[in-house]
Design a protein around this motif. Structure first.
Motif, PDB file in Angstrom:
ATOM      1  N   ALA A 144      -4.003   6.927  -1.293  1.00  0.00           N
ATOM      2  CA  ALA A 144      -3.461   5.630  -0.875  1.00  0.00           C
ATOM      3  C   ALA A 144      -4.108   4.510  -1.684  1.00  0.00           C
ATOM      4  O   ALA A 144      -5.329   4.485  -1.848  1.00  0.00           O
ATOM      5  CB  ALA A 144      -3.730   5.417   0.610  1.00  0.00           C
ATOM      6  N   HIS A 145      -3.267   3.594  -2.192  1.00  0.00           N
ATOM      7  CA  HIS A 145      -3.805   2.488  -2.995  1.00  0.00           C
ATOM      8  C   HIS A 145      -2.953   1.247  -2.821  1.00  0.00           C
ATOM      9  O   HIS A 145      -1.765   1.314  -2.529  1.00  0.00           O
ATOM     10  CB  HIS A 145      -3.927   2.875  -4.476  1.00  0.00           C
ATOM     11  CG  HIS A 145      -2.663   3.369  -5.109  1.00  0.00           C
ATOM     12  ND1 HIS A 145      -2.100   4.601  -4.815  1.00  0.00           N
ATOM     13  CD2 HIS A 145      -1.854   2.823  -6.054  1.00  0.00           C
ATOM     14  CE1 HIS A 145      -1.015   4.772  -5.543  1.00  0.00           C
ATOM     15  NE2 HIS A 145      -0.827   3.702  -6.297  1.00  0.00           N
ATOM     16  N   HIS A 146      -3.615   0.122  -3.029  1.00  0.00           N
ATOM     17  CA  HIS A 146      -2.949  -1.163  -2.852  1.00  0.00           C
ATOM     18  C   HIS A 146      -3.537  -2.121  -3.880  1.00  0.00           C
ATOM     19  O   HIS A 146      -4.734  -2.392  -3.877  1.00  0.00           O
ATOM     20  CB  HIS A 146      -3.237  -1.662  -1.424  1.00  0.00           C
ATOM     21  CG  HIS A 146      -2.484  -2.916  -1.082  1.00  0.00           C
ATOM     22  ND1 HIS A 146      -1.282  -3.235  -1.631  1.00  0.00           N
ATOM     23  CD2 HIS A 146      -2.776  -3.921  -0.215  1.00  0.00           C
ATOM     24  CE1 HIS A 146      -0.852  -4.374  -1.142  1.00  0.00           C
ATOM     25  NE2 HIS A 146      -1.744  -4.823  -0.279  1.00  0.00           N
ATOM     26  N   PRO A 149       0.842  -1.205   0.000  1.00  0.00           N
ATOM     27  CA  PRO A 149       0.000   0.000   0.000  1.00  0.00           C
ATOM     28  C   PRO A 149       0.875   1.251   0.000  1.00  0.00           C
ATOM     29  O   PRO A 149       1.790   1.348   0.808  1.00  0.00           O
ATOM     30  CB  PRO A 149      -0.790  -0.104   1.314  1.00  0.00           C
ATOM     31  CG  PRO A 149      -0.163  -1.188   2.105  1.00  0.00           C
ATOM     32  CD  PRO A 149       0.783  -1.964   1.251  1.00  0.00           C
ATOM     33  N   HIS A 150       0.606   2.171  -0.916  1.00  0.00           N
ATOM     34  CA  HIS A 150       1.479   3.343  -1.052  1.00  0.00           C
ATOM     35  C   HIS A 150       0.720   4.505  -1.673  1.00  0.00           C
ATOM     36  O   HIS A 150      -0.437   4.354  -2.071  1.00  0.00           O
ATOM     37  CB  HIS A 150       2.694   2.991  -1.914  1.00  0.00           C
ATOM     38  CG  HIS A 150       2.329   2.696  -3.346  1.00  0.00           C
ATOM     39  ND1 HIS A 150       1.799   1.487  -3.743  1.00  0.00           N
ATOM     40  CD2 HIS A 150       2.384   3.458  -4.464  1.00  0.00           C
ATOM     41  CE1 HIS A 150       1.570   1.518  -5.047  1.00  0.00           C
ATOM     42  NE2 HIS A 150       1.901   2.712  -5.498  1.00  0.00           N
ATOM     43  N   VAL A 151       1.392   5.653  -1.764  1.00  0.00           N
ATOM     44  CA  VAL A 151       0.847   6.782  -2.527  1.00  0.00           C
ATOM     45  C   VAL A 151       1.874   7.183  -3.569  1.00  0.00           C
ATOM     46  O   VAL A 151       3.070   6.992  -3.376  1.00  0.00           O
ATOM     47  CB  VAL A 151       0.533   8.033  -1.660  1.00  0.00           C
ATOM     48  CG1 VAL A 151      -0.668   7.822  -0.789  1.00  0.00           C
ATOM     49  CG2 VAL A 151       1.735   8.464  -0.848  1.00  0.00           C
ATOM     50  N   ASP A 152       1.398   7.749  -4.676  1.00  0.00           N
ATOM     51  CA  ASP A 152       2.294   8.303  -5.692  1.00  0.00           C
ATOM     52  C   ASP A 152       1.999   9.794  -5.794  1.00  0.00           C
ATOM     53  O   ASP A 152       0.880  10.231  -5.513  1.00  0.00           O
ATOM     54  CB  ASP A 152       2.012   7.656  -7.065  1.00  0.00           C
ATOM     55  CG  ASP A 152       2.248   6.152  -7.036  1.00  0.00           C
ATOM     56  OD1 ASP A 152       3.342   5.740  -6.646  1.00  0.00           O
ATOM     57  OD2 ASP A 152       1.313   5.398  -7.382  1.00  0.00           O
ATOM     58  N   GLN A 153       2.996  10.539  -6.246  1.00  0.00           N
ATOM     59  CA  GLN A 153       2.759  11.984  -6.448  1.00  0.00           C
ATOM     60  C   GLN A 153       2.339  12.237  -7.896  1.00  0.00           C
ATOM     61  O   GLN A 153       2.677  13.255  -8.481  1.00  0.00           O
ATOM     62  CB  GLN A 153       4.024  12.782  -6.089  1.00  0.00           C
ATOM     63  CG  GLN A 153       4.286  12.837  -4.603  1.00  0.00           C
ATOM     64  CD  GLN A 153       3.044  13.252  -3.806  1.00  0.00           C
ATOM     65  OE1 GLN A 153       2.274  14.122  -4.231  1.00  0.00           O
ATOM     66  NE2 GLN A 153       2.831  12.620  -2.678  1.00  0.00           N
TER      67      GLN A 153
END
Ligand code: SIN
Ligand code: CO
Length: 392
Positions: free
Chosen positions: A199-201, A134-138
Protein backbone atom coordinates in the motif's frame (compact mmCIF):
# COMPACT_ATOMS: atom_id res chain seq x y z
CA UNK A 1 24.09 9.87 -17.36
CA UNK A 2 24.41 10.55 -13.67
CA UNK A 3 24.65 7.03 -12.30
CA UNK A 4 26.94 4.33 -13.57
CA UNK A 5 26.89 1.60 -10.99
CA UNK A 6 23.94 -0.27 -9.50
CA UNK A 7 25.59 0.36 -6.11
CA UNK A 8 24.87 4.09 -6.31
CA UNK A 9 21.46 3.51 -7.82
CA UNK A 10 20.63 1.11 -5.00
CA UNK A 11 21.79 3.25 -2.10
CA UNK A 12 25.08 1.47 -1.49
CA UNK A 13 23.79 -2.04 -2.04
CA UNK A 14 25.15 -4.30 -4.74
CA UNK A 15 22.59 -5.64 -7.20
CA UNK A 16 22.99 -9.07 -5.57
CA UNK A 17 22.25 -7.63 -2.11
CA UNK A 18 19.24 -5.73 -3.38
CA UNK A 19 17.86 -8.82 -5.10
CA UNK A 20 18.45 -10.96 -2.02
CA UNK A 21 16.95 -8.62 0.57
CA UNK A 22 14.48 -6.25 -1.13
CA UNK A 23 13.30 -7.31 -4.59
CA UNK A 24 9.72 -8.59 -4.26
CA UNK A 25 10.14 -8.56 -0.47
CA UNK A 26 10.16 -5.05 0.98
CA UNK A 27 10.42 -1.36 0.04
CA UNK A 28 13.72 0.50 -0.19
CA UNK A 29 14.12 4.26 -0.05
CA UNK A 30 17.21 5.41 -1.91
CA UNK A 31 18.25 9.01 -1.34
CA UNK A 32 20.24 10.42 -4.25
CA UNK A 33 19.89 7.32 -6.45
CA UNK A 34 20.50 9.67 -9.39
CA UNK A 35 22.64 12.52 -7.99
CA UNK A 36 21.95 15.94 -9.58
CA UNK A 37 19.10 14.42 -11.50
CA UNK A 38 17.77 16.48 -14.38
CA UNK A 39 14.31 15.33 -15.40
CA UNK A 40 14.38 14.36 -19.09
CA UNK A 41 10.93 15.89 -19.60
CA UNK A 42 9.19 19.14 -18.57
CA UNK A 43 5.57 19.15 -17.33
CA UNK A 44 4.36 20.85 -20.52
CA UNK A 45 6.14 18.25 -22.68
CA UNK A 46 4.32 15.54 -20.73
CA UNK A 47 1.03 17.36 -21.27
CA UNK A 48 1.90 17.58 -25.00
CA UNK A 49 2.38 13.80 -25.14
CA UNK A 50 -0.97 13.33 -23.39
CA UNK A 51 -2.61 15.22 -26.28
CA UNK A 52 -1.25 12.81 -28.90
CA UNK A 53 -3.36 10.10 -30.51
CA UNK A 54 -2.26 6.60 -29.51
CA UNK A 55 -0.55 7.68 -26.27
CA UNK A 56 -2.16 6.17 -23.16
CA UNK A 57 -2.84 9.02 -20.74
CA UNK A 58 -5.13 9.50 -17.74
CA UNK A 59 -6.19 12.46 -15.70
CA UNK A 60 -7.20 11.86 -12.09
CA UNK A 61 -9.15 14.61 -10.31
CA UNK A 62 -9.67 14.14 -6.61
CA UNK A 63 -12.72 16.43 -6.64
CA UNK A 64 -13.90 16.09 -10.23
CA UNK A 65 -17.01 17.68 -11.68
CA UNK A 66 -18.61 14.21 -11.94
CA UNK A 67 -17.59 13.11 -8.44
CA UNK A 68 -14.58 12.22 -6.33
CA UNK A 69 -11.59 10.52 -7.92
CA UNK A 70 -12.76 11.16 -11.44
CA UNK A 71 -10.63 9.48 -14.13
CA UNK A 72 -10.62 10.68 -17.74
CA UNK A 73 -8.66 9.18 -20.60
CA UNK A 74 -6.60 10.91 -23.29
CA UNK A 75 -5.94 12.16 -25.84
CA UNK A 76 -6.56 15.51 -24.15
CA UNK A 77 -6.43 19.00 -25.57
CA UNK A 78 -5.21 22.35 -24.26
CA UNK A 79 -8.71 23.26 -23.09
CA UNK A 80 -8.71 20.26 -20.73
CA UNK A 81 -5.62 21.54 -18.94
CA UNK A 82 -6.71 25.16 -18.83
CA UNK A 83 -9.88 24.19 -16.93
CA UNK A 84 -8.09 22.28 -14.18
CA UNK A 85 -7.93 23.63 -10.62
CA UNK A 86 -4.69 24.73 -8.99
CA UNK A 87 -4.56 21.68 -6.73
CA UNK A 88 -5.61 18.08 -6.43
CA UNK A 89 -5.15 16.43 -9.82
CA UNK A 90 -2.63 14.16 -11.54
CA UNK A 91 -1.76 13.55 -15.17
CA UNK A 92 -0.33 10.06 -15.85
CA UNK A 93 1.26 9.09 -19.16
CA UNK A 94 2.23 5.46 -19.87
CA UNK A 95 5.18 4.17 -21.90
CA UNK A 96 7.00 7.48 -22.11
CA UNK A 97 10.14 5.43 -22.84
CA UNK A 98 8.58 4.59 -26.24
CA UNK A 99 8.41 8.25 -27.22
CA UNK A 100 11.31 10.00 -25.51
CA UNK A 101 14.77 8.45 -26.08
CA UNK A 102 16.22 10.26 -23.01
CA UNK A 103 13.59 8.53 -20.88
CA UNK A 104 14.35 5.15 -22.51
CA UNK A 105 18.02 5.69 -21.58
CA UNK A 106 17.07 5.48 -17.89
CA UNK A 107 16.42 1.78 -18.46
CA UNK A 108 20.16 1.11 -18.82
CA UNK A 109 20.40 1.57 -15.06
CA UNK A 110 18.01 -1.30 -14.46
CA UNK A 111 20.02 -3.92 -16.34
CA UNK A 112 20.49 -5.87 -13.12
CA UNK A 113 16.92 -7.10 -13.72
CA UNK A 114 15.71 -9.23 -16.64
CA UNK A 115 14.73 -6.84 -19.42
CA UNK A 116 11.66 -8.95 -20.30
CA UNK A 117 10.20 -8.20 -16.84
CA UNK A 118 9.96 -4.50 -17.71
CA UNK A 119 6.51 -3.11 -18.34
CA UNK A 120 7.16 0.53 -19.16
CA UNK A 121 8.10 3.92 -17.77
CA UNK A 122 5.07 5.90 -16.68
CA UNK A 123 5.50 9.58 -15.81
CA UNK A 124 3.11 11.63 -13.75
CA UNK A 125 2.76 15.34 -13.20
CA UNK A 126 0.81 16.79 -10.28
CA UNK A 127 0.33 20.27 -8.81
CA UNK A 128 0.38 20.56 -5.00
CA UNK A 129 -2.01 18.11 -3.35
CA UNK A 130 -2.25 15.93 -6.47
CA UNK A 131 -2.32 12.17 -5.93
CA UNK A 132 -4.03 9.04 -7.21
CA UNK A 133 -5.10 8.08 -3.69
CA UNK A 134 -3.75 5.32 -1.45
CA UNK A 135 -3.59 2.12 -3.50
CA UNK A 136 -1.65 -1.03 -4.34
CA UNK A 137 -0.21 -2.11 -7.68
CA UNK A 138 0.49 -5.65 -8.83
CA UNK A 139 3.87 -4.44 -10.09
CA UNK A 140 7.35 -4.00 -8.78
CA UNK A 141 8.01 -0.34 -9.24
CA UNK A 142 10.89 2.10 -8.84
CA UNK A 143 9.37 5.52 -8.14
CA UNK A 144 12.02 8.03 -9.16
CA UNK A 145 11.32 11.64 -8.29
CA UNK A 146 11.95 13.54 -11.53
CA UNK A 147 11.19 17.09 -10.48
CA UNK A 148 9.70 18.89 -7.49
CA UNK A 149 8.80 17.01 -4.34
CA UNK A 150 6.36 14.25 -3.46
CA UNK A 151 5.50 12.89 -0.02
CA UNK A 152 5.27 9.09 0.01
CA UNK A 153 3.58 7.18 2.79
CA UNK A 154 3.57 3.38 2.91
CA UNK A 155 1.01 1.11 4.51
CA UNK A 156 2.57 -2.36 4.30
CA UNK A 157 1.63 -5.42 2.30
CA UNK A 158 -2.10 -5.87 1.90
CA UNK A 159 -4.19 -8.97 1.25
CA UNK A 160 -5.96 -9.57 -2.08
CA UNK A 161 -9.39 -9.06 -0.51
CA UNK A 162 -8.57 -5.68 1.13
CA UNK A 163 -11.64 -3.45 0.58
CA UNK A 164 -11.36 -0.80 -2.11
CA UNK A 165 -13.61 2.21 -2.77
CA UNK A 166 -16.56 1.25 -4.93
CA UNK A 167 -18.04 3.18 -7.84
CA UNK A 168 -14.82 4.80 -9.11
CA UNK A 169 -12.32 3.84 -11.82
CA UNK A 170 -9.33 3.58 -9.47
CA UNK A 171 -8.48 0.84 -7.00
CA UNK A 172 -8.21 3.15 -3.97
CA UNK A 173 -7.99 1.45 -0.58
CA UNK A 174 -10.92 2.04 1.75
CA UNK A 175 -8.50 2.03 4.68
CA UNK A 176 -4.89 3.15 4.68
CA UNK A 177 -2.79 2.92 7.85
CA UNK A 178 0.67 4.42 7.55
CA UNK A 179 3.36 2.16 8.97
CA UNK A 180 5.60 3.87 11.54
CA UNK A 181 8.63 5.50 9.94
CA UNK A 182 7.35 4.93 6.39
CA UNK A 183 6.72 8.56 5.53
CA UNK A 184 9.20 10.52 3.41
CA UNK A 185 9.42 13.52 1.12
CA UNK A 186 11.30 12.63 -2.06
CA UNK A 187 13.42 15.20 -3.88
CA UNK A 188 14.64 14.97 -7.49
CA UNK A 189 16.93 11.95 -7.90
CA UNK A 190 15.53 10.14 -4.84
CA UNK A 191 13.93 6.79 -5.59
CA UNK A 192 11.57 4.45 -3.76
CA UNK A 193 11.38 0.75 -4.66
CA UNK A 194 8.07 -0.97 -3.90
CA UNK A 195 7.23 -4.65 -4.27
CA UNK A 196 3.79 -5.72 -5.53
CA UNK A 197 0.77 -5.45 -3.18
CA UNK A 198 2.42 -2.78 -1.01
CA UNK A 199 0.00 0.00 0.00
CA UNK A 200 1.33 3.43 -0.96
CA UNK A 201 0.16 6.99 -1.19
CA UNK A 202 2.14 9.75 -2.89
CA UNK A 203 1.03 13.38 -2.71
CA UNK A 204 2.67 16.19 -4.62
CA UNK A 205 4.14 18.93 -2.45
CA UNK A 206 5.22 21.29 -5.21
CA UNK A 207 4.00 22.89 -8.41
CA UNK A 208 6.51 20.95 -10.52
CA UNK A 209 6.13 17.40 -9.18
CA UNK A 210 7.10 14.80 -11.78
CA UNK A 211 7.33 11.15 -10.75
CA UNK A 212 8.91 8.55 -13.01
CA UNK A 213 7.60 5.01 -12.40
CA UNK A 214 9.78 2.24 -13.80
CA UNK A 215 7.39 -0.69 -13.62
CA UNK A 216 8.10 -4.41 -13.86
CA UNK A 217 5.29 -6.81 -14.69
CA UNK A 218 4.81 -10.48 -13.89
CA UNK A 219 2.04 -12.57 -15.42
CA UNK A 220 -0.62 -13.73 -12.98
CA UNK A 221 -1.26 -17.46 -12.54
CA UNK A 222 -4.63 -16.85 -14.15
CA UNK A 223 -3.11 -15.27 -17.28
CA UNK A 224 -0.25 -17.79 -17.44
CA UNK A 225 -2.42 -20.91 -17.20
CA UNK A 226 -4.96 -19.65 -19.71
CA UNK A 227 -2.38 -18.37 -22.16
CA UNK A 228 -0.11 -21.47 -21.99
CA UNK A 229 -3.09 -23.77 -22.36
CA UNK A 230 -4.21 -21.79 -25.44
CA UNK A 231 -0.70 -21.94 -26.93
CA UNK A 232 -0.40 -25.70 -26.40
CA UNK A 233 -3.99 -26.30 -27.41
CA UNK A 234 -3.30 -25.01 -30.91
CA UNK A 235 -0.72 -27.74 -31.40
CA UNK A 236 -2.40 -30.75 -29.81
CA UNK A 237 -3.87 -33.42 -32.11
CA UNK A 238 -7.58 -34.19 -31.62
CA UNK A 239 -6.67 -37.79 -30.75
CA UNK A 240 -4.97 -36.66 -27.56
CA UNK A 241 -7.84 -36.90 -25.08
CA UNK A 242 -9.19 -38.53 -21.96
CA UNK A 243 -8.75 -42.32 -22.23
CA UNK A 244 -9.97 -45.08 -19.95
CA UNK A 245 -8.81 -48.28 -21.65
CA UNK A 246 -8.76 -51.18 -19.19
CA UNK A 247 -11.14 -49.64 -16.67
CA UNK A 248 -13.34 -51.77 -14.48
CA UNK A 249 -17.13 -51.68 -14.42
CA UNK A 250 -18.25 -48.75 -12.26
CA UNK A 251 -20.12 -49.55 -9.07
CA UNK A 252 -22.59 -46.81 -9.92
CA UNK A 253 -22.55 -45.53 -13.53
CA UNK A 254 -23.51 -42.01 -12.41
CA UNK A 255 -20.50 -41.65 -10.06
CA UNK A 256 -17.45 -39.58 -11.08
CA UNK A 257 -14.99 -41.83 -9.25
CA UNK A 258 -11.40 -41.26 -8.08
CA UNK A 259 -9.95 -43.21 -11.01
CA UNK A 260 -11.71 -40.93 -13.50
CA UNK A 261 -10.40 -37.82 -11.76
CA UNK A 262 -6.88 -39.30 -11.69
CA UNK A 263 -7.01 -40.02 -15.45
CA UNK A 264 -8.15 -36.46 -16.22
CA UNK A 265 -5.52 -35.04 -13.88
CA UNK A 266 -2.73 -36.93 -15.65
CA UNK A 267 -4.01 -35.87 -19.06
CA UNK A 268 -3.86 -32.21 -18.04
CA UNK A 269 -0.62 -32.30 -16.03
CA UNK A 270 1.29 -34.52 -18.50
CA UNK A 271 0.21 -32.30 -21.39
CA UNK A 272 1.19 -29.10 -19.61
CA UNK A 273 4.49 -30.43 -18.25
CA UNK A 274 6.51 -29.77 -21.39
CA UNK A 275 9.52 -27.54 -20.59
CA UNK A 276 10.50 -27.02 -24.23
CA UNK A 277 7.02 -25.80 -25.20
CA UNK A 278 6.80 -23.78 -22.02
CA UNK A 279 10.02 -21.94 -22.94
CA UNK A 280 8.66 -21.22 -26.43
CA UNK A 281 5.41 -19.89 -25.00
CA UNK A 282 7.07 -17.87 -22.22
CA UNK A 283 9.47 -16.13 -24.59
CA UNK A 284 6.58 -15.18 -26.87
CA UNK A 285 4.38 -13.93 -24.04
CA UNK A 286 7.07 -11.86 -22.35
CA UNK A 287 8.06 -10.17 -25.60
CA UNK A 288 4.56 -9.28 -26.68
CA UNK A 289 4.55 -5.52 -27.25
CA UNK A 290 2.48 -3.44 -24.86
CA UNK A 291 0.80 -1.64 -27.77
CA UNK A 292 0.58 -3.99 -30.73
CA UNK A 293 -0.58 -1.26 -33.11
CA UNK A 294 2.64 0.67 -32.48
CA UNK A 295 4.45 -2.01 -34.49
CA UNK A 296 4.52 -0.83 -38.09
CA UNK A 297 5.46 -3.51 -40.62
CA UNK A 298 7.03 -2.21 -43.84
CA UNK A 299 4.81 -1.76 -46.90
CA UNK A 300 7.32 -3.47 -49.18
CA UNK A 301 9.58 -6.40 -48.27
CA UNK A 302 13.20 -5.33 -47.75
CA UNK A 303 15.72 -6.82 -50.19
CA UNK A 304 18.69 -8.59 -48.59
CA UNK A 305 21.10 -6.88 -51.04
CA UNK A 306 19.69 -3.50 -50.12
CA UNK A 307 20.13 -4.22 -46.40
CA UNK A 308 23.72 -5.37 -46.87
CA UNK A 309 24.55 -2.29 -48.97
CA UNK A 310 23.05 0.11 -46.41
CA UNK A 311 24.90 -1.52 -43.49
CA UNK A 312 28.16 -1.54 -45.42
CA UNK A 313 27.65 2.14 -46.19
CA UNK A 314 27.69 2.77 -42.43
CA UNK A 315 23.94 2.92 -41.73
CA UNK A 316 22.79 1.45 -38.42
CA UNK A 317 19.62 -0.30 -37.44
CA UNK A 318 17.90 0.28 -34.13
CA UNK A 319 15.40 -1.66 -32.06
CA UNK A 320 12.00 -0.01 -32.56
CA UNK A 321 10.85 1.81 -29.41
CA UNK A 322 8.42 -0.49 -27.64
CA UNK A 323 9.73 -3.66 -29.33
CA UNK A 324 10.76 -6.39 -26.93
CA UNK A 325 13.57 -8.89 -27.37
CA UNK A 326 14.71 -11.96 -25.41
CA UNK A 327 16.55 -15.17 -26.22
CA UNK A 328 16.87 -18.69 -24.92
CA UNK A 329 19.71 -21.07 -25.66
CA UNK A 330 19.16 -24.26 -27.67
CA UNK A 331 21.70 -27.09 -28.17
CA UNK A 332 24.64 -26.66 -30.59
CA UNK A 333 25.17 -22.91 -30.05
CA UNK A 334 21.75 -22.12 -31.42
CA UNK A 335 18.98 -20.15 -29.69
CA UNK A 336 15.42 -19.02 -30.06
CA UNK A 337 15.30 -15.26 -30.49
CA UNK A 338 11.96 -13.95 -29.24
CA UNK A 339 10.84 -10.66 -30.72
CA UNK A 340 7.49 -8.97 -30.21
CA UNK A 341 5.62 -12.16 -29.43
CA UNK A 342 7.26 -14.36 -32.07
CA UNK A 343 10.19 -16.80 -31.95
CA UNK A 344 12.86 -17.56 -34.52
CA UNK A 345 15.72 -20.08 -34.30
CA UNK A 346 19.15 -18.69 -35.15
CA UNK A 347 22.80 -18.83 -34.04
CA UNK A 348 23.06 -18.01 -30.32
CA UNK A 349 25.60 -15.26 -30.89
CA UNK A 350 23.23 -13.61 -33.37
CA UNK A 351 20.24 -13.87 -31.01
CA UNK A 352 22.32 -12.31 -28.21
CA UNK A 353 23.53 -9.45 -30.39
CA UNK A 354 20.06 -8.61 -31.67
CA UNK A 355 18.41 -8.87 -28.24
CA UNK A 356 21.04 -6.98 -26.25
CA UNK A 357 22.22 -3.39 -26.50
CA UNK A 358 25.01 -3.95 -29.04
CA UNK A 359 25.03 -1.73 -32.13
CA UNK A 360 23.16 -3.19 -35.10
CA UNK A 361 25.69 -2.34 -37.77
CA UNK A 362 27.73 -4.00 -40.53
CA UNK A 363 29.62 -6.10 -37.96
CA UNK A 364 26.52 -8.25 -37.56
CA UNK A 365 26.80 -9.43 -41.16
CA UNK A 366 29.73 -11.63 -40.13
CA UNK A 367 27.32 -13.80 -38.16
CA UNK A 368 25.65 -16.70 -39.97
CA UNK A 369 22.06 -16.00 -40.98
CA UNK A 370 22.25 -12.34 -39.94
CA UNK A 371 21.05 -10.71 -43.16
CA UNK A 372 17.92 -12.87 -43.48
CA UNK A 373 17.01 -12.35 -39.84
CA UNK A 374 17.50 -8.57 -39.95
CA UNK A 375 15.37 -8.28 -43.09
CA UNK A 376 12.55 -10.24 -41.41
CA UNK A 377 12.74 -8.05 -38.30
CA UNK A 378 12.71 -4.83 -40.35
CA UNK A 379 9.69 -6.06 -42.33
CA UNK A 380 7.88 -6.94 -39.10
CA UNK A 381 8.57 -3.44 -37.72
CA UNK A 382 10.74 -4.63 -34.80
CA UNK A 383 13.89 -2.99 -36.22
CA UNK A 384 14.15 0.25 -38.12
CA UNK A 385 16.89 2.37 -39.67
CA UNK A 386 18.32 4.70 -37.05
CA UNK A 387 18.68 7.53 -39.61
CA UNK A 388 15.02 7.37 -40.61
CA UNK A 389 13.92 7.33 -36.97
CA UNK A 390 15.90 10.49 -36.14
CA UNK A 391 14.33 12.33 -39.10
CA UNK A 392 10.75 11.70 -37.80
C1 SIN B 1 1.99 8.79 -9.36
O1 SIN B 1 3.02 8.95 -10.02
O2 SIN B 1 1.28 9.73 -9.01
C2 SIN B 1 1.54 7.45 -8.95
C3 SIN B 1 2.51 6.38 -9.13
C4 SIN B 1 2.08 5.14 -8.36
O3 SIN B 1 1.63 5.23 -7.26
O4 SIN B 1 2.20 4.02 -8.84
CO1 CO C 1 1.14 2.98 -7.43
Amino acid sequence: MQTDTPRLLLGGLTAAEFLRDYWQRKPLLIRGAFPDFACPLEPDELAGLACEEGVEARLVEENGRDGPWQVSHGPFDEATFSKLPERGWTLLVQAVDHYVPEVAELLEHFDFLPRWRLDDIMISYAPPGGSVGPHVDQYDVFLLQGGGTRRWQLGGKVADDTPILQGIDLRILERFDIEPGQDWVLEPGDMLYLPPSWAHHGVSESSDCMTISVGFRAPSADEAVTSFADYLGEQLPPSRRYTDAGMTTPEDPTELDDAAIARMRSLILDTLDDPAQLAQWFGRVMTQPKYVDQLTPTDEPTEVDELVAELQAGEELMRSPGSRFAWRALPDDMATLFVDGDGVVCAKVLAQSVASDTALDAHLLRLPGAAGLLVALIDAGSLCWAGEFEEE
